[in-house]
Design an enzyme around this catalytic site. Structure first.
Site, PDB file in Angstrom:
ATOM      1  N   GLU A  60     122.941  18.980 -19.773  1.00 16.19           N
ATOM      2  CA  GLU A  60     121.934  19.032 -20.837  1.00 16.19           C
ATOM      3  C   GLU A  60     122.591  18.810 -22.202  1.00 16.19           C
ATOM      4  OE1 GLU A  60     122.485  21.139 -18.358  1.00 16.19           O
ATOM      5  OE2 GLU A  60     120.761  22.469 -18.012  1.00 16.19           O
ATOM      6  N   CYS A  87     121.468  26.702 -17.434  1.00 12.63           N
ATOM      7  CA  CYS A  87     122.180  27.961 -17.689  1.00 12.63           C
ATOM      8  C   CYS A  87     121.657  28.588 -18.985  1.00 12.63           C
ATOM      9  CB  CYS A  87     123.688  27.714 -17.775  1.00 12.63           C
ATOM     10  SG  CYS A  87     124.241  26.950 -19.316  1.00 12.63           S
TER      11      CYS A  87
HETATM   12 ZN   LIG Z   1     124.214  24.671 -19.161  1.00 12.71          ZN
END
Ligand SMILES: [Zn+2]
Length: 129
Positions: A60, A87
């Site tokens: 990302e 995350c």
């Molecule tokens: Zn991450």
């Protein structure tokens, strides 16, 4: 081209495809991210690991860093598709970048959530003095 021309399914398929280019020799966990900008462009990212493990970067963040380097700014993005559940750190990035929704795979399911659903009671720019 408007942002409506790429479906969430197509965007997730782009994330799946780009994951093959991840640099993940340590975890062997390849992650891909495809971000749909409001101008219709798709910017892709992959996780990039390092022998000094904590220095690895998530898919990302490589996607958004690439987009920002090309001139995009928070609010220019409509959707982010990720091959894994983001995350905690990336949830903060997704919030800052202002995507409308995040589509990701989690335990065999495809989940769609807003950044605020992914990171409730968050710290953001408006909290700074
Ligand atoms: Zn991450």
């Amino acid at each position: 081209m408007s942002a409506g021309t790429v479906t969430d399914e197509e965007l997730l398929a782009r994330a799946d495809a780009v994951a093959a280019r991840a640099y993940a020799p340590y975890s062997r966990f390849h992650v891909g991210c495809a971000v749909l900008a409001r101008d219709g462009r798709v910017i892709e990212g992959v996780n990039v690991e390092n022998a000094a493990y904590p220095l690895g970067v998530c898919a990302e963040r490589t996607a958004f860093s690439r987009a920002v380097a090309e001139g995009y700014r928070p609010g220019d993005f409509a959707v982010a598709a990720v091959t894994a559940s983001p995350c905690g750190g990336c949830r903060q990035w997704l919030l800052e970048m202002g995507v409308e929704r995040v589509v990701f795979r989690n335990g065999g399911r495809v989940v769609t959530m807003t950044p605020n659903e992914l990171l409730p009671e968050s710290f953001e720019a408006s909290d700074l003095p």
